[in-house]
Design a protein around this motif. Structure first.
Motif, PDB file in Angstrom:
ATOM      1  N   PRO A  72      78.805  89.915 -46.567  1.00 54.57           N
ATOM      2  CA  PRO A  72      79.211  88.504 -46.659  1.00 54.57           C
ATOM      3  C   PRO A  72      80.285  88.239 -47.694  1.00 54.57           C
ATOM      4  O   PRO A  72      80.961  87.205 -47.639  1.00 54.57           O
ATOM      5  N   ARG A  73      80.480  89.142 -48.635  1.00 53.51           N
ATOM      6  CA  ARG A  73      81.518  88.950 -49.650  1.00 53.51           C
ATOM      7  C   ARG A  73      82.920  88.927 -49.046  1.00 53.51           C
ATOM      8  O   ARG A  73      83.864  88.419 -49.667  1.00 53.51           O
ATOM      9  N   PHE A  74      83.060  89.483 -47.835  1.00 53.92           N
ATOM     10  CA  PHE A  74      84.393  89.611 -47.252  1.00 53.92           C
ATOM     11  C   PHE A  74      84.621  88.672 -46.062  1.00 53.92           C
ATOM     12  O   PHE A  74      85.595  88.817 -45.329  1.00 53.92           O
ATOM     13  N   GLU A  75      83.740  87.694 -45.893  1.00 54.11           N
ATOM     14  CA  GLU A  75      83.872  86.796 -44.747  1.00 54.11           C
ATOM     15  C   GLU A  75      85.112  85.920 -44.818  1.00 54.11           C
ATOM     16  O   GLU A  75      85.589  85.422 -43.799  1.00 54.11           O
ATOM     17  N   GLY A  76      85.653  85.723 -46.014  1.00 61.93           N
ATOM     18  CA  GLY A  76      86.837  84.890 -46.158  1.00 61.93           C
ATOM     19  C   GLY A  76      88.145  85.618 -45.897  1.00 61.93           C
ATOM     20  O   GLY A  76      89.210  84.991 -45.850  1.00 61.93           O
ATOM     21  N   LEU A  77      88.089  86.928 -45.705  1.00 60.46           N
ATOM     22  CA  LEU A  77      89.303  87.697 -45.437  1.00 60.46           C
ATOM     23  C   LEU A  77      89.801  87.444 -44.021  1.00 60.46           C
ATOM     24  O   LEU A  77      89.047  87.041 -43.135  1.00 60.46           O
ATOM     25  N   ALA A 265      83.068 109.554 -22.329  1.00 65.49           N
ATOM     26  CA  ALA A 265      82.898 110.284 -21.075  1.00 65.49           C
ATOM     27  C   ALA A 265      81.411 110.489 -20.874  1.00 65.49           C
ATOM     28  O   ALA A 265      80.623 110.393 -21.820  1.00 65.49           O
ATOM     29  N   TRP A 266      81.011 110.760 -19.648  1.00 62.59           N
ATOM     30  CA  TRP A 266      79.587 110.953 -19.389  1.00 62.59           C
ATOM     31  C   TRP A 266      79.022 112.098 -20.220  1.00 62.59           C
ATOM     32  O   TRP A 266      77.896 112.054 -20.685  1.00 62.59           O
ATOM     33  N   SER A 267      79.817 113.127 -20.451  1.00 63.52           N
ATOM     34  CA  SER A 267      79.354 114.266 -21.233  1.00 63.52           C
ATOM     35  C   SER A 267      79.165 113.915 -22.703  1.00 63.52           C
ATOM     36  O   SER A 267      78.433 114.586 -23.418  1.00 63.52           O
ATOM     37  N   GLY A 268      79.860 112.852 -23.165  1.00 60.96           N
ATOM     38  CA  GLY A 268      79.640 112.354 -24.506  1.00 60.96           C
ATOM     39  C   GLY A 268      80.367 113.082 -25.612  1.00 60.96           C
ATOM     40  O   GLY A 268      79.993 112.972 -26.761  1.00 60.96           O
ATOM     41  N   ASP A 269      81.409 113.864 -25.290  1.00 60.07           N
ATOM     42  CA  ASP A 269      82.089 114.609 -26.342  1.00 60.07           C
ATOM     43  C   ASP A 269      82.594 113.668 -27.433  1.00 60.07           C
ATOM     44  O   ASP A 269      83.093 112.591 -27.166  1.00 60.07           O
ATOM     45  N   ASN A 270      82.447 114.094 -28.688  1.00 60.93           N
ATOM     46  CA  ASN A 270      82.921 113.330 -29.834  1.00 60.93           C
ATOM     47  C   ASN A 270      82.477 111.870 -29.780  1.00 60.93           C
ATOM     48  O   ASN A 270      83.260 110.959 -29.991  1.00 60.93           O
ATOM     49  N   GLY A 271      81.199 111.640 -29.511  1.00 62.34           N
ATOM     50  CA  GLY A 271      80.679 110.289 -29.486  1.00 62.34           C
ATOM     51  C   GLY A 271      80.339 109.786 -30.878  1.00 62.34           C
ATOM     52  O   GLY A 271      80.374 110.529 -31.869  1.00 62.34           O
ATOM     53  N   MET A 272      80.013 108.492 -30.956  1.00 62.87           N
ATOM     54  CA  MET A 272      79.576 107.890 -32.211  1.00 62.87           C
ATOM     55  C   MET A 272      78.157 107.365 -32.016  1.00 62.87           C
ATOM     56  O   MET A 272      77.856 106.717 -31.005  1.00 62.87           O
ATOM     57  N   TYR A 273      77.303 107.612 -33.003  1.00 64.38           N
ATOM     58  CA  TYR A 273      75.881 107.329 -32.866  1.00 64.38           C
ATOM     59  C   TYR A 273      75.429 106.459 -34.023  1.00 64.38           C
ATOM     60  O   TYR A 273      75.661 106.784 -35.190  1.00 64.38           O
ATOM     61  N   GLU A 274      74.776 105.355 -33.685  1.00 63.95           N
ATOM     62  CA  GLU A 274      74.414 104.384 -34.714  1.00 63.95           C
ATOM     63  C   GLU A 274      73.212 103.553 -34.293  1.00 63.95           C
ATOM     64  O   GLU A 274      72.979 103.311 -33.106  1.00 63.95           O
ATOM     65  N   PRO A 275      72.415 103.095 -35.261  1.00 60.95           N
ATOM     66  CA  PRO A 275      71.366 102.122 -34.945  1.00 60.95           C
ATOM     67  C   PRO A 275      72.025 100.824 -34.509  1.00 60.95           C
ATOM     68  O   PRO A 275      73.146 100.512 -34.937  1.00 60.95           O
ATOM     69  N   ILE A 276      71.345 100.048 -33.672  1.00 63.61           N
ATOM     70  CA  ILE A 276      71.991  98.821 -33.193  1.00 63.61           C
ATOM     71  C   ILE A 276      71.875  97.680 -34.197  1.00 63.61           C
ATOM     72  O   ILE A 276      72.505  96.643 -34.019  1.00 63.61           O
ATOM     73  N   HIS A 277      71.062  97.871 -35.248  1.00 65.66           N
ATOM     74  CA  HIS A 277      70.908  96.793 -36.214  1.00 65.66           C
ATOM     75  C   HIS A 277      72.136  96.680 -37.112  1.00 65.66           C
ATOM     76  O   HIS A 277      72.987  97.571 -37.161  1.00 65.66           O
ATOM     77  N   GLY A 278      72.206  95.581 -37.835  1.00 64.66           N
ATOM     78  CA  GLY A 278      73.322  95.344 -38.733  1.00 64.66           C
ATOM     79  C   GLY A 278      73.073  95.898 -40.120  1.00 64.66           C
ATOM     80  O   GLY A 278      72.148  96.686 -40.356  1.00 64.66           O
ATOM     81  N   SER A 279      73.883  95.436 -41.065  1.00 64.37           N
ATOM     82  CA  SER A 279      73.834  95.968 -42.430  1.00 64.37           C
ATOM     83  C   SER A 279      72.733  95.340 -43.277  1.00 64.37           C
ATOM     84  O   SER A 279      72.428  95.845 -44.360  1.00 64.37           O
ATOM     85  N   ALA A 280      72.147  94.252 -42.808  1.00 61.14           N
ATOM     86  CA  ALA A 280      71.015  93.589 -43.478  1.00 61.14           C
ATOM     87  C   ALA A 280      71.200  93.512 -44.997  1.00 61.14           C
ATOM     88  O   ALA A 280      70.403  94.065 -45.757  1.00 61.14           O
ATOM     89  N   PRO A 281      72.241  92.829 -45.471  1.00 55.68           N
ATOM     90  CA  PRO A 281      72.504  92.805 -46.914  1.00 55.68           C
ATOM     91  C   PRO A 281      71.371  92.195 -47.735  1.00 55.68           C
ATOM     92  O   PRO A 281      71.251  92.480 -48.929  1.00 55.68           O
TER      93      PRO A 281
END
Length: 350
Positions: A72-77, A265-281
Motif C-alpha cells: 500500500p505504500r506505493f499506491e500513489g505511484l 505452452a501445454w508442456s509448461g516450459d519455463n512456467g511461473m508458479y505462485e500461490p493465488i493469494h496476495g501479499s497480505a501486508p
C-alpha cells in the motif's frame, strides 16, 4: 542442474516462498536456486518494480517460483511503477498466457470450507484462465467526457488466436480429466464474449470426445457456491478467471491452499508458479501466513516445467498427510506459524 528463479516479492511472499523452497530442497533433486527482488521490494532498491536483472533471471531459469506482490505504500505511484506492474510485465515478457488454478478440497478441510461439507465433498476443479489479454492489458486511462466529468476507461478485447490457444489448453486439460469443459463468458451483453464463445465452439470440433458447455459468468459464480462439484474444468478470460478462481478457493477452505501455474505452452516450459493469494501486508512478518499454496505451487512446478510427476505427488501427499494429522495455520482455524506448517509438511515428505 535445473535453475529455479525465486522471486519472493512483498508482504508474506518471502515467508511462503521460503517454505516452498525448503520442501523443494528436501527432495534432493539437484536443483539450483537464484533469488531476485520484484514488486515493491524491487522498487525500494532500484526504482523499478521489475528490474532488468530480475527479468533476465526469469527468462533464463527453467522455472520461476513467485511469492506475492503488492504494497500500500506505493499506491500513489503511476501505474507502471506500482508493484503489480511487475507481475503483468513478467507474464507479458515470458508469454505466459495460460493460468492453471486447481481448487481441490483436501478431505481433512471439509469443515474449513464456508459451504456445507456435503456440498463441497469431493471438490476437484481446475480453472484455466487466459492471462495476457482482456481489460488487464487493454488500452486504459482517464479522460473528460462531453459533460466535463472525469471518466475512466479500460478496453476489453480478445482476438481469435488468443481465444483459440487458451481454449486448446482447456480442452487438453479436460481430456486428461473427466472430459468435461465449461466455458464461461458474458456473451449475452459483451461482443468480446461473443467472439470468445464462437471461437471456443469452433475449437471444440478438434475435440469431439470432450463435453463442452457454456455458462454466463454471473450464473457460474452462483453455481460455484450452489453445486461446485458439478464443475471439472472451467476455461475463461482474464477478468472472469481472476474472480472465479478466488471464489473457488473459499469452496476449498482457504485462499491459502490454492496454487497456480502460469504457462506459455501445454508442456509448461519455463512456467511461473505462485500461490493465488496476495501479499497480505496486514499479517506480513508475523508468521501467520499459510505456506501450503506456495508449497503446492512448487509441486506444480515439478509437474509442468520439470516433468517430474512422482516428486510433485510426493509434495501433494505430504501436504495432505500434514492436514490429516491436524496441522493448521490461522486461516484454517489453527495456530501453527508459517514455519511450523512448513515443518509439518516436511515431516510427512517420504
Amino acid at each position: 542442474m535445473p535453475l529455479i528463479a525465486v522471486l519472493p516479492g512483498d508482504g508474506i511472499g518471502p515467508e511462503v516462498t521460503t517454505q516452498a523452497r525448503r520442501v523443494l530442497e528436501a527432495l534432493d533433486l539437484g536443483l539450483t536456486f537464484e533469488e531476485a527482488p520484484v514488486g515493491g521490494a524491487a522498487y525500494m532498491v532500484s526504482g523499478r518494480p521489475l528490474p532488468e536483472e530480475t527479468l533476465a533471471l526469469a527468462k533464463r531459469a527453467d522455472a520461476v517460483l513467485f511469492g506475492a506482490i503488492g504494497d500500500p505504500r506505493f499506491e500513489g505511484l503511476e501505474r507502471r511503477l506500482r508493484p503489480e506492474a511487475a507481475l503483468l510485465g513478467i507474464r507479458r515478457e515470458l508469454g505466459l498466457f495460460a493460468n492453471i488454478r486447481p481448487a481441490t478440497l483436501f478431505p481433512a478441510l471439509a469443515n474449513a470450507s464456508t459451504l456445507k461439507p456435503e456440498v463441497v465433498a469431493g471438490l476437484d476443479i481446475v480453472v484455466v484462465r487466459e492471462l495476457t489479454g482482456d481489460v488487464y492489458f487493454g488500452e486504459k486511462g482517464h479522460r473528460q467526457n462531453a459533460e466535463g466529468l472525469r471518466q475512466g476507461f479500460d478496453v476489453m478485447s480478445y482476438d481469435e488466436a488468443e481465444v483459440e490457444r487458451i481454449a486448446i489448453v482447456g480442452f487438453e486439460m479436460a481430456r486428461r480429466r473427466k472430459k468435461k469443459l465449461c466455458s464461461v463468458d458474458k456473451a449475452n451483453v459483451l461482443e468480446t464474449s461473443q467472439l470468445w464463445r464462437d471461437v471456443v465452439n469452433e475449437t471444440s470440433l478438434q475435440y469431439p470426445d470432450i463435453a463442452l458447455t457454456h455458462m454466463y459468468v454471473d450464473n457460474a459464480a452462483m453455481q460455484l457456491v450452489r453445486r461446485p462439484t458439478d464443475f471439472d474444468v472451467i476455461v475463461t478470460g482474464n477478468l472472469f478467471g481472476d474472480i472465479l478462481s478466488d471464489q473457488a478457493s473459499m469452496c476449498a477452505g482457504s485462499i491459502g491452499m490454492l496454487p497456480s501455474a502460469s504457462l506459455r505452452a501445454w508442456s509448461g516450459d519455463n512456467g511461473m508458479y505462485e500461490p493465488i493469494h496476495g501479499s497480505a501486508p496486514d499479517i506480513a512478518g508475523q508468521g501467520k501466513a499459510n505456506p501450503c499454496a506456495a508449497i503446492l505451487s512448487a509441486a506444480m512446478l515439478l509437474r509442468h516445467s520439470l516433468n517430474d510427476e512422482a516428486s510433485a505427488q510426493r509434495i501433494e501427499k505430504a501436504v495432505s498427510a500434514a492436514l490429516d494429522k491436524g496441522a493448521r495455520t490461522a486461516d484454517l482455524g489453527g495456530s501453527l506459524s508459517t514455519q511450523a506448517m512448513g515443518d509439518a509438511v516436511l515431516a510427512e515428505l517420504v
